[in-house]
Design an enzyme around this catalytic site. Structure first.
Site, PDB file in Angstrom:
ATOM      1  N   GLU A 118      66.328 -63.937 108.906  1.00  0.00           N
ATOM      2  CA  GLU A 118      65.136 -64.382 107.836  1.00  0.00           C
ATOM      3  C   GLU A 118      65.073 -65.945 108.337  1.00  0.00           C
ATOM      4  O   GLU A 118      65.716 -66.643 109.006  1.00  0.00           O
ATOM      5  CB  GLU A 118      65.771 -64.797 106.501  1.00  0.00           C
ATOM      6  CG  GLU A 118      65.642 -63.563 105.462  1.00  0.00           C
ATOM      7  CD  GLU A 118      66.056 -64.053 104.111  1.00  0.00           C
ATOM      8  OE1 GLU A 118      65.182 -63.967 103.259  1.00  0.00           O
ATOM      9  OE2 GLU A 118      67.061 -64.699 103.950  1.00  0.00           O
TER      10      GLU A 118
ATOM     11  N   GLU B 214      59.998 -57.217 102.102  1.00  0.00           N
ATOM     12  CA  GLU B 214      60.783 -57.664 100.903  1.00  0.00           C
ATOM     13  C   GLU B 214      59.825 -57.893  99.654  1.00  0.00           C
ATOM     14  O   GLU B 214      58.715 -58.643 100.166  1.00  0.00           O
ATOM     15  CB  GLU B 214      61.605 -59.088 101.110  1.00  0.00           C
ATOM     16  CG  GLU B 214      62.251 -59.567  99.895  1.00  0.00           C
ATOM     17  CD  GLU B 214      62.848 -60.908 100.446  1.00  0.00           C
ATOM     18  OE1 GLU B 214      63.096 -61.166 101.588  1.00  0.00           O
ATOM     19  OE2 GLU B 214      63.694 -61.583  99.316  1.00  0.00           O
TER      20      GLU B 214
ATOM     21  N   ASN C 230      64.723 -58.748  94.955  1.00  0.00           N
ATOM     22  CA  ASN C 230      65.777 -59.597  94.696  1.00  0.00           C
ATOM     23  C   ASN C 230      66.428 -59.474  93.401  1.00  0.00           C
ATOM     24  O   ASN C 230      65.828 -59.211  92.411  1.00  0.00           O
ATOM     25  CB  ASN C 230      65.339 -61.123  94.814  1.00  0.00           C
ATOM     26  CG  ASN C 230      64.724 -61.633  96.416  1.00  0.00           C
ATOM     27  OD1 ASN C 230      66.030 -61.861  97.116  1.00  0.00           O
ATOM     28  ND2 ASN C 230      63.793 -61.405  96.635  1.00  0.00           N
TER      29      ASN C 230
ATOM     30  N   ASP D  62      72.219 -61.464 100.661  1.00  0.00           N
ATOM     31  CA  ASP D  62      70.802 -62.195 101.068  1.00  0.00           C
ATOM     32  C   ASP D  62      71.566 -63.699 101.426  1.00  0.00           C
ATOM     33  O   ASP D  62      72.555 -63.960 100.897  1.00  0.00           O
ATOM     34  CB  ASP D  62      70.011 -62.313  99.905  1.00  0.00           C
ATOM     35  CG  ASP D  62      68.593 -62.893 100.101  1.00  0.00           C
ATOM     36  OD1 ASP D  62      68.260 -63.085 101.531  1.00  0.00           O
ATOM     37  OD2 ASP D  62      67.970 -63.209  99.135  1.00  0.00           O
TER      38      ASP D  62
ATOM     39  N   GLU E 221      68.956 -56.947  97.034  1.00  0.00           N
ATOM     40  CA  GLU E 221      69.488 -57.871  97.615  1.00  0.00           C
ATOM     41  C   GLU E 221      70.226 -58.931  96.761  1.00  0.00           C
ATOM     42  O   GLU E 221      69.554 -59.217  95.681  1.00  0.00           O
ATOM     43  CB  GLU E 221      68.266 -59.015  98.297  1.00  0.00           C
ATOM     44  CG  GLU E 221      67.479 -58.269  99.201  1.00  0.00           C
ATOM     45  CD  GLU E 221      66.441 -59.192 100.176  1.00  0.00           C
ATOM     46  OE1 GLU E 221      66.612 -60.380  99.897  1.00  0.00           O
ATOM     47  OE2 GLU E 221      65.511 -58.802 100.763  1.00  0.00           O
TER      48      GLU E 221
HETATM   49  P1  C2E Z   1      64.384 -65.537  99.409  1.00  0.00           P
HETATM   50  O1  C2E Z   1      65.007 -64.347  98.851  1.00  0.00           O
HETATM   51  O2  C2E Z   1      65.401 -66.069 100.579  1.00  0.00           O
HETATM   52  O3  C2E Z   1      63.204 -65.141 100.094  1.00  0.00           O
HETATM   53  C1  C2E Z   1      62.677 -65.565 101.527  1.00  0.00           C
HETATM   54  C2  C2E Z   1      61.864 -66.763 101.236  1.00  0.00           C
HETATM   55  O4  C2E Z   1      61.610 -67.465 102.570  1.00  0.00           O
HETATM   56  C3  C2E Z   1      60.386 -66.602 100.680  1.00  0.00           C
HETATM   57  O5  C2E Z   1      59.981 -67.495 100.018  1.00  0.00           O
HETATM   58  C4  C2E Z   1      59.596 -66.539 102.007  1.00  0.00           C
HETATM   59  O6  C2E Z   1      58.182 -66.886 101.878  1.00  0.00           O
HETATM   60  C5  C2E Z   1      60.349 -67.390 102.915  1.00  0.00           C
HETATM   61  N1  C2E Z   1      60.080 -67.150 104.531  1.00  0.00           N
HETATM   62  C6  C2E Z   1      60.075 -66.162 104.853  1.00  0.00           C
HETATM   63  N2  C2E Z   1      59.853 -66.203 106.257  1.00  0.00           N
HETATM   64  C7  C2E Z   1      59.991 -67.540 106.601  1.00  0.00           C
HETATM   65  C8  C2E Z   1      59.629 -68.290 107.554  1.00  0.00           C
HETATM   66  O7  C2E Z   1      59.556 -67.964 108.807  1.00  0.00           O
HETATM   67  N3  C2E Z   1      59.775 -69.953 107.415  1.00  0.00           N
HETATM   68  C9  C2E Z   1      60.089 -70.259 106.011  1.00  0.00           C
HETATM   69  N4  C2E Z   1      59.974 -71.736 105.939  1.00  0.00           N
HETATM   70  N5  C2E Z   1      60.066 -69.644 105.016  1.00  0.00           N
HETATM   71  C10 C2E Z   1      60.128 -68.347 105.316  1.00  0.00           C
HETATM   72  P2  C2E Z   1      59.512 -67.471  98.646  1.00  0.00           P
HETATM   73  O8  C2E Z   1      58.521 -66.220  98.517  1.00  0.00           O
HETATM   74  O9  C2E Z   1      58.933 -68.634  98.447  1.00  0.00           O
HETATM   75  O10 C2E Z   1      60.781 -67.369  97.616  1.00  0.00           O
HETATM   76  C11 C2E Z   1      61.407 -68.060  97.514  1.00  0.00           C
HETATM   77  C12 C2E Z   1      62.784 -67.404  96.882  1.00  0.00           C
HETATM   78  O11 C2E Z   1      62.604 -67.044  95.474  1.00  0.00           O
HETATM   79  C13 C2E Z   1      63.294 -66.167  97.437  1.00  0.00           C
HETATM   80  O12 C2E Z   1      64.244 -66.577  98.270  1.00  0.00           O
HETATM   81  C14 C2E Z   1      64.002 -65.688  96.298  1.00  0.00           C
HETATM   82  O13 C2E Z   1      65.149 -66.302  96.320  1.00  0.00           O
HETATM   83  C15 C2E Z   1      63.236 -66.237  95.098  1.00  0.00           C
HETATM   84  N6  C2E Z   1      62.440 -65.154  94.635  1.00  0.00           N
HETATM   85  C16 C2E Z   1      61.434 -64.610  95.127  1.00  0.00           C
HETATM   86  N7  C2E Z   1      60.927 -63.397  94.387  1.00  0.00           N
HETATM   87  C17 C2E Z   1      61.984 -63.209  93.661  1.00  0.00           C
HETATM   88  C18 C2E Z   1      62.224 -62.213  92.421  1.00  0.00           C
HETATM   89  O14 C2E Z   1      61.408 -61.388  92.310  1.00  0.00           O
HETATM   90  N8  C2E Z   1      63.275 -62.172  91.842  1.00  0.00           N
HETATM   91  C19 C2E Z   1      64.207 -63.125  92.151  1.00  0.00           C
HETATM   92  N9  C2E Z   1      65.513 -63.142  91.447  1.00  0.00           N
HETATM   93  N10 C2E Z   1      64.185 -64.186  93.154  1.00  0.00           N
HETATM   94  C20 C2E Z   1      63.043 -64.268  93.707  1.00  0.00           C
HETATM   95 CA    CA Z   2      65.835 -62.474  99.231  1.00  0.00          CA
HETATM   96 CA    CA Z   3      66.820 -65.033 101.661  1.00  0.00          CA
END
Ligand code: C2E
Ligand code: CA
Ligand code: CA
Length: 754
Positions: A711, A534, A593, A655, A625
């Site tokens: 996830e 992802e 995403n 998602d 997603e």
């Molecule tokens: P998401 O799409 O649900 O992404 C998964 C988030 O869960 C990611 O946080 C990831 O680092 C975190 N994660 C993965 N495995 C684990 C785990 O085992 N434990 C925990 N506690 N967390 C885990 P991240 O990278 O901080 O992203 C946060 C949110 O920001 C994402 O949730 C997504 O909604 C948004 N996001 C990130 N990149 C983009 C993007 O390019 N475009 C858009 N629209 N939203 C984005």
């Molecule tokens: Ca996602």
């Molecule tokens: Ca997610």
């Protein structure tokens, strides 16, 4: 560590009360014992005294009646010879005199002239005992009598009868000397003695004991002039009792210093009284020594009790202190724990004045711990605590609340003063660098909430101070200074400023390629291989480091910039896939995403299609997603979007399934290819009910022809469980965090197994 004031006060108070009560009890007990012993000794003395009088009176009575019987027998014998035969009688009577200690025995005929061979004829007509004898009654004179030769003695008289008629009286003269022996009883160590008095209070026999102090002829006179009654009673009462022949007891003080106990017992003859005397000093001495012993015993008991109490209190105190220490002393800093700090805060409401509540932490403390180990980390925390304490005024408190977060209470609300004080804490904290070759700075971030209302609860207060502190990073006086401080009242303004700043910077950042794409692997549970990734964006700022998406995406969704950013990320992903293909690597599908903001623009997918075509990426390598929340906005439109995505050949996933108001129903209406189970499912370990839900969801997804990916999976038992319930893939920290592309490539293309 400062003691808990109120509990200590309470302890001291109850201890003092206990001691006061105990002292009062001991005094009462002493008093009671003295009283009791006094009473007992007096009772004993009185009993003993009456016993002595009884014995002495018995002996005197016996002596008197012995003499009277002897005289009566003599009279009877003499009357056998009628008339009085002078010759015979003389030798007979001389014998009786000798035997019964009469000085002489004489005979009085009807003429009342007493004749004996030793004394000249003596007219005894007016002597009552003689008169009584003529009336037929034997007896002894009721007082001392002076005879013709001037000697004092007592006269015994018995009637001499011829038939029924009293024809004369036989009388015996006796000195009182011989009875003195009976009166000198060895009582009270020779200090006790007895007198015999007549019914008028005159002495018949006066004791010769050196302690006998009454020299007057009459005991009444002696007492009347010199005695003070100690336990009631009076000379008048004594006279009345003697008149009616009753025993009587007196406790007197003679001449103001001689304490005497006196017992008056009537004797059988002559209306005589035996007066037994015991010096009061004898038993008062006994009482004194008894009292001293009682007091000493009491004191000994008291001292033992006191020692025991002190020992118990000491150990109890030590135990309490230990418990207190565990609950209230932070083992790292030696200062207050959070509960202790909160206790002090709660006490402020008693006498409330507005104050400042500070939340302080050391910037990037985790790095210190990681780099130098926890021992050095703890030393830094202790150092920080010590420095803070040095900067507190009386009545102010500080505590390490958790990890590297400290709470401080300042008794001021003046913002300038607070900032100044934080500044000096920061300077003091970093003072050690002055002698350091390579300085290591400990910058602090501080959030301050001014508490103006005593009713505010500690949770809200702490929350607000924390919120203020978290608004430090990258704002205002934060940055590179040794400290930053933010007041909660400024948070909203700062938030707006921050957003403004982001807004100002975002376009430039996009151009400068400050937004970087990280990849988080997806692992196929059947093969254990990385079967996809992802794309997750981060903002690499030149001044504030790497900013996580949650800190800027919500704002980009508000201002619409997210549309640009999503496309940017999508293009980066396309370029990456192109690069992999060109390098002859075996690419894995990558998901991006898609913000729901896109849905506001019809044909938004065209741009995605365009990019895919420009980089000639096989569409199956691209996955989009969508989030569950989009469903509510417009289900029909969402279905359309899914269809469009499919028609472009991309994969489509749902998602965050389970994080919102998921409805299993929508699954059949929105035909996505992959269902992504949100991490809320895996928050709790071994949650049986939760596991049932996961199993059912996976089962249902399968039925609808969807693949499943879980996830936020962080533990191996969760992975094992997911394997069992046939989940297809896992994306979580258990295998890997999101990685920079370079790292991801190393992981995927050098070995297929993570
Ligand atoms: P998401 O799409 O649900 O992404 C998964 C988030 O869960 C990611 O946080 C990831 O680092 C975190 N994660 C993965 N495995 C684990 C785990 O085992 N434990 C925990 N506690 N967390 C885990 P991240 O990278 O901080 O992203 C946060 C949110 O920001 C994402 O949730 C997504 O909604 C948004 N996001 C990130 N990149 C983009 C993007 O390019 N475009 C858009 N629209 N939203 C984005
Ligand atoms: Ca996602
Ligand atoms: Ca997610």
């Amino acid at each position: 560590m400062k003691p808990l004031n109120s509990s200590n006060k309470k302890r001291v108070f109850s201890l003092t009360t206990a001691l006061a009560i105990m002292s009062a009890l001991v005094i009462l007990l002493c008093f009671f014992m003295v009283e009791q012993s006094n009473r007992m000794i007096r009772e004993d003395t009185t009993r003993y005294l009456s016993e002595i009088s009884r014995q002495a009176s018995y002996k005197v009575n016996e002596q008197v009646s012995f003499k009277l019987s002897a005289l009566s027998a003599a009279a009877e014998n003499l009357m056998l010879f009628d008339p009085y035969p002078a010759g015979l009688s003389q030798s007979y009577l001389a014998n009786v005199e000798d035997q019964y200690s009469f000085i002489w025995i004489g005979y009085a005929g009807k003429d009342r002239m007493l004749v004996s061979n030793e004394a000249e004829a003596w007219d005894v007509s007016d002597i009552p005992v003689i008169q009584d004898a003529f009336e037929g009654k034997a007896g002894v004179s009721d007082s001392l009598i002076t005879n013709k030769s001037g000697n004092r003695g007592v006269l015994y008289a018995v009637p001499c009868r011829s038939g029924e008629e009293v024809t004369g009286v036989l009388a015996g003269w006796a000195s009182t000397e011989d009875m003195k022996d009976f009166l000198a009883a060895e009582t009270f160590g020779g200090q006790g003695f007895s007198h015999i008095i007549d019914r008028y209070g005159n002495f018949i026999i006066r004791s010769e004991n050196p302690h006998a102090k009454l020299e007057d002829d009459s005991i009444y006179d002696a007492l009347g002039g010199r005695a003070r009654m100690l336990d009631g009673g009076s000379v008048e009462e004594l006279k009345a009792n003697i008149r009616s022949n009753k025993t009587y007891h007196l406790h007197v003080m003679l001449d103001g210093s001689i304490d005497e106990d006196m017992n008056y017992v009537p004797l059988d003859n002559g209306g005589w009284y035996l007066v037994s005397v015991v010096p009061g000093g004898v038993y008062s001495g006994m009482i004194n020594s008894f009292t001293q012993q009682a007091i000493a015993l009491n004191m000994a008991i008291f001292v033992i009790f006191l020692t025991l109490t002190i020992v118990v209190v000491f150990f109890d105190n030590r135990k309490n202190k230990q418990i207190e220490r565990i609950a209230y002393e932070d083992p790292v800093t030696g200062g207050f724990t959070a509960p202790r700090f909160d206790l002090e805060i709660s006490r402020l409401s008693d006498d409330f004045r507005p104050y400042a509540f500070l939340s302080l932490d050391i910037r990037k403390f985790k790095l210190i711990n990681d780099a130098f180990g926890s021992t050095d980390g703890n030393r830094v925390l202790k150092h920080t605590h010590d420095v803070i304490l040095r900067h507190l005024n009386p009545g102010e408190y500080a505590s390490r609340i958790s990890a590297d977060t400290f709470n401080i209470l300042f008794l001021t609300t003046d913002q300038e003063e607070i900032s100044r004080r934080i500044n000096s804490i920061a300077e003091d904290l970093n003072a050690f660098n002055r002698i350091q070759k390579t300085p290591y700075y400990l910058p602090i971030d501080c959030g301050i909430y001014i508490v103006k209302n005593p009713a505010e609860d500690i949770i809200t207060i702490r929350d607000r101070a924390n919120t203020a502190r978290k608004h430090n990073k990258g704002t205002g006086n934060g940055g590179h200074q040794l400290f930053s401080c933010v007041f909660y009242s400024d948070v909203e303004r700062i938030q707006l400023l921050k957003e403004k700043e982001i807004e100002n910077r975002m376009e430039g950042a996009l151009e400068q390629e400050e937004f970087v794409v990280y990849l988080q692997p997806k692992v196929d549970l059947e093969t254990g291989c990385i079967s996809g990734a992802e794309a997750l964006v981060r903002w690499q700022t030149p001044d504030q480091g790497l900013i996580p998406p949650n800190d800027f995406i919500p704002f980009f969704e508000k201002n619409g910039f997210i549309r640009k950013l999503d496309l940017y990320v999508f293009e980066k992903v396309c370029r990456l896939l192109r690069d992999w293909i060109d390098r002859g690597l075996e690419p894995v599908p990558v998901s991006v995403n898609l913000s729901r903001v896109h849905l506001q623009v019809p044909d938004f997918l065209d741009k995605f299609k365009e990019l895919q075509e420009r980089y000639q990426i096989p569409p199956r390598l691209l996955e989009i997603e969508l989030t569950e929340t989009m469903v509510f906005e417009n289900l029909e439109f969402l279905k359309q979007v899914v269809d469009d995505i499919h028609s472009m050949g991309f994969t489509c996933s749902m998602d965050d399934f389970g994080s919102g108001y998921s409805s299993l129903n929508v699954l059949k209406d929105v035909p996505v290819d992959i269902l992504k189970l949100d991490r809320v499912f895996f928050d709790k370990d071994n949650d049986v009910r939760g596991n049932d839900v996961i199993e059912s969801v996976i089962h249902l997804a399968k039925k609808l022809g969807m693949a499943t990916i879980s996830e936020g999976v962080e533990t191996h038992p969760q992975v094992e469980f997911l394997k069992q319930v046939n989940c297809d893939m896992v994306q979580g920290y258990v295998f890997s965090r999101p990685l920079p592309i370079e790292n991801f490539e190393k992981l995927v293309f050098t070995s297929k197994n993570p």
